[in-house]
Design a protein around this motif. Structure first.
Motif, mmCIF file in Angstrom:
data_model
loop_
_atom_site.group_PDB
_atom_site.id
_atom_site.type_symbol
_atom_site.label_atom_id
_atom_site.label_comp_id
_atom_site.label_asym_id
_atom_site.label_seq_id
_atom_site.Cartn_x
_atom_site.Cartn_y
_atom_site.Cartn_z
ATOM 1 N N LYS A 333 38.798 40.724 50.481
ATOM 2 C CA LYS A 333 40.128 40.825 49.901
ATOM 3 C C LYS A 333 40.473 39.725 49.031
ATOM 4 N N GLU A 334 40.005 38.504 49.570
ATOM 5 C CA GLU A 334 40.490 37.363 48.561
ATOM 6 C C GLU A 334 39.856 37.261 47.164
ATOM 7 N N GLY A 336 39.650 39.847 45.554
ATOM 8 C CA GLY A 336 40.248 41.308 44.883
ATOM 9 C C GLY A 336 39.354 42.452 44.736
ATOM 10 N N LYS A 337 38.274 42.635 45.550
ATOM 11 C CA LYS A 337 37.549 43.750 45.552
ATOM 12 C C LYS A 337 37.602 44.850 46.650
ATOM 13 N N ARG A 339 40.011 47.959 47.565
ATOM 14 C CA ARG A 339 40.885 49.141 46.796
ATOM 15 C C ARG A 339 41.843 49.699 47.797
#
Length: 359
Positions: A333-334, A336-337, A339
């Protein structure tokens, strides 16, 4: 559950030996006489899944739940089975309950093991089994056509369409073309020859990596439309006794084999049935789920619980490679992967999912 397959073949082709090896059990009494399998033996085997174990290691999951393959050892069919010969229609009915058929064909010579027809001829053996399945289908289809004709006379649109399809299937069966080879939806008719078939050539130990003249005959005739695997039942029995993964790998390498028979059957079964795997992962458990390719996120959620599909809002999806490389959900999550996907998302092989839903 992953999928269910039935092992069929003539008596004394090595079905029960293969069943015992694949299920790593002695549940089937593999003896040298026809009809020793009086009741279908059922075994479940864990589908090997290296990714699942890696995911579990990331979260230190307390429980690992892999998907499973169910195998049913069905008694040897003989010529005339569709008319009740041998063990007859009882076992044709057992085949109807499976997702796929593993058709074991004798491709080895051994004077000590009798052949029901007195000679080694894999093509003839396959034709014998296939003919019995087609004859049984013709009988079933004939009854269905009579019922559809009555409804079609009443101008039932669905019955009219099904009747047209049924007649095409019947015409082809009469020409010895199995239902699986037709570009028609045969599901409504629940036919034996609609089942996808994986041919397993049971060869002697020396031919396990290369095949022999008999397995080549099967490959040449049926390989274009059906998967053909080369497996030695004797070797599989030996592999089944080796519990250490590294020792098993060395044993296979020494024989010039990359994969065991079980791994071949599972891989081929998944491809043949159009299946794939998704995961749910956490500290409590790492769980592998089997779905059909093309399923959407809500449909996949429904495999866990019907309420998940009914109340589906969205899903959080992570690729297994990101999960393993980055070290878990928080890191993903950190980075940004992760979805967020909606109802129309088509599931991809290996997706790790967290489903959000309304109660």
């Amino acid at each position: 559950m992953g999928f269910n397959c039935g092992i069929v073949g003539l008596p004394n082709v090595g079905k029960s030996t293969l069943f015992n090896a694949l299920t790593q059990s002695a549940a089937a009494d593999a003896q040298n006489y026809p009809f020793c399998t009086i009741e279908p033996n059922t075994g479940r085997v864990v589908v090997p899944d290296e990714i699942l174990h890696k995911l579990a290691a990331v979260d230190n999951s307390a429980k690992i739940i892999p998907t499973q393959l169910e195998i049913v050892d069905i008694a040897g069919l003989v010529r005339g089975a569709s008319n009740g010969e041998g063990l007859g229609n009882k076992f044709l009915g057992n085949i109807l309950e499976t997702d796929a058929i593993i058709h074991v064909v004798r491709c080895f010579e051994n004077d000590d093991i009798v052949h029901v027809d007195g000679r080694i001829d894999p093509i003839s053996d396959i034709d014998t089994i296939e003919t019995e399945l087609m004859l049984a289908d013709l009988e079933s289809l004939g009854k269905q056509i009579k019922n559809l004709e009555k409804k079609a006379h009443g101008l039932d649109k669905e019955a009219i369409k099904l009747l047209a399809d049924a007649n095409i299937i019947r015409e082809n069966l009469e020409k010895f073309v199995p239902a699986r080879n037709l570009d028609i939806d045969t599901k409504p008719f629940n036919l034996l020859t609609s089942k996808p078939v994986i041919y397993v050539c049971n060869v002697e130990e020396a031919a396990a990596s290369t095949g022999n003249k008999y397995s080549k005959m099967v490959q040449d005739k049926f390989g274009d439309k059906n998967p053909v695997l080369i497996i030695s039942g004797k070797i599989e029995m030996e592999i089944a006794q080796i519990t250490d993964p590294e020792e098993r790998k060395m044993f296979l390498n020494d024989l010039g084999l990359e994969h065991s028979g079980l791994e071949q059957v599972i891989k081929t079964g998944y491809e043949t049935l159009g299946l794939q795997t998704f995961y749910t992962v956490g500290p409590k458990e790492a769980h592998a789920w089997t779905i059909t390719r093309g399923m959407t996120a809500p449909q996949a959620a429904g495999k866990i619980h019907t309420d998940f599909e009914k109340g589906f809002i969205r899903a959080e999806v992570i690729s297994p490679s990101d999960y393993i490389e980055l070290g878990g959900e928080v890191a993903v999550k950190e980075a940004g992967k992760m979805r967020l996907v909606g109802r129309d998302y088509v599931m991809q092989e290996g997706d790790i999912c967290h489903f959000l839903f309304n109660n």
